[in-house]
Design a protein around this motif. Structure first.
Motif, mmCIF file in Angstrom:
data_model
loop_
_atom_site.group_PDB
_atom_site.id
_atom_site.type_symbol
_atom_site.label_atom_id
_atom_site.label_comp_id
_atom_site.label_asym_id
_atom_site.label_seq_id
_atom_site.Cartn_x
_atom_site.Cartn_y
_atom_site.Cartn_z
ATOM 1 N N GLN A 39 3.208 6.588 -9.830
ATOM 2 C CA GLN A 39 1.869 5.342 -10.007
ATOM 3 C C GLN A 39 1.699 5.261 -11.249
ATOM 4 O O GLN A 39 1.791 4.254 -12.002
ATOM 5 C CB GLN A 39 0.629 5.915 -9.356
ATOM 6 N N MET A 57 8.465 -6.767 -5.258
ATOM 7 C CA MET A 57 8.351 -5.335 -4.827
ATOM 8 C C MET A 57 9.907 -4.827 -5.035
ATOM 9 O O MET A 57 10.214 -3.806 -6.199
ATOM 10 C CB MET A 57 8.395 -4.870 -3.667
ATOM 11 N N THR A 72 6.094 0.418 -1.846
ATOM 12 C CA THR A 72 4.858 -0.366 -1.405
ATOM 13 C C THR A 72 4.403 0.678 -1.370
ATOM 14 O O THR A 72 2.758 0.611 -1.293
ATOM 15 C CB THR A 72 5.846 -0.184 0.519
ATOM 16 N N VAL A 75 2.205 0.924 -4.446
ATOM 17 C CA VAL A 75 1.418 0.014 -5.081
ATOM 18 C C VAL A 75 0.169 -0.087 -3.982
ATOM 19 O O VAL A 75 -0.824 -0.555 -4.203
ATOM 20 C CB VAL A 75 2.772 -1.720 -4.662
ATOM 21 N N GLU A 79 -3.282 -0.752 -5.092
ATOM 22 C CA GLU A 79 -3.823 -1.250 -5.153
ATOM 23 C C GLU A 79 -5.048 -1.459 -4.619
ATOM 24 O O GLU A 79 -6.287 -1.774 -4.977
ATOM 25 C CB GLU A 79 -3.397 -2.004 -4.235
ATOM 26 N N VAL A 84 -3.782 -3.285 -9.466
ATOM 27 C CA VAL A 84 -2.545 -4.284 -8.994
ATOM 28 C C VAL A 84 -3.545 -5.255 -8.106
ATOM 29 O O VAL A 84 -4.300 -4.289 -7.134
ATOM 30 C CB VAL A 84 -1.244 -3.498 -9.315
ATOM 31 N N ARG A 86 -1.454 -8.300 -5.329
ATOM 32 C CA ARG A 86 -0.422 -8.289 -4.360
ATOM 33 C C ARG A 86 -0.824 -10.241 -4.760
ATOM 34 O O ARG A 86 -1.419 -10.347 -4.347
ATOM 35 C CB ARG A 86 0.084 -8.346 -2.994
ATOM 36 N N ILE A 98 3.732 -8.199 -8.067
ATOM 37 C CA ILE A 98 2.627 -7.436 -8.272
ATOM 38 C C ILE A 98 1.918 -7.550 -9.488
ATOM 39 O O ILE A 98 2.408 -7.770 -10.940
ATOM 40 C CB ILE A 98 2.891 -5.903 -8.566
#
Length: 154
Positions: A39, A57, A72, A75, A79, A84, A86, A98
């Motif tokens: 990450q 992505m 994915t 993220v 998220e 972050v 989308r 992103i």
């Protein structure tokens, strides 16, 4: 007397041990932040993405050399942590980009500090002069062209 291949094998093993130790120490310094090394790498990539716009992505998967599903998952975790978001691409609403959030930028600052702390822990036994020599050697290794056969490098 040791042969060049014995020396190379020993150096390879030493580099591998040092890399593993550095990863363990970095992971320990990053754990309180709740961010995995993968990450962390994705956050850095998003923050430094060239072109001035947030990456897709697919761009991230290509740069990280992983399958899109792995991005994915990364993220999703970032998220959920608020690092972050989308966002639909204004030119093509089917494309998702992103973006780094304020929380993500703050997390990156803390991650930089954690990496610095880990490096200081690794380098603690070295004197200033030894650190300079090591820095020069590491630059020589990182700057060497990958496609030049080892016997031609001098």
């Amino acid at each position: 007397m040791s042969s060049a291949s014995d020396t190379d094998r020993l150096l390879a093993e030493q580099l591998l041990r040092l890399t593993r130790r550095l990863h363990r120490i970095q992971k320990r310094h990053m754990e309180p932040l709740g961010i995995t090394p993968a990450q962390s790498r994705l956050l850095r990539l998003v923050s430094h993405y060239e072109g001035g716009q947030a990456p897709r992505m697919a761009d991230l998967a290509a740069r990280l050399e992983v399958v899109p599903r792995a991005v994915t998952t990364l993220v999703d975790g970032l998220e959920a942590a608020g690092c972050v978001r989308r966002a639909p691409d204004p030119a093509n609403r089917r494309v998702i980009r992103i973006e780094l959030t304020d929380t993500g930028r703050a997390t990156l600052r803390r991650l930089r500090n954690a990496r610095t702390d880990a490096a200081e822990e690794i380098l603690a036994p070295l004197t200033g002069d030894q650190r300079e020599v090591l820095g020069g050697l590491l630059n020589a290794l990182s700057d060497a062209p990958a496609d030049v056969p080892a016997e031609r490098r001098c």
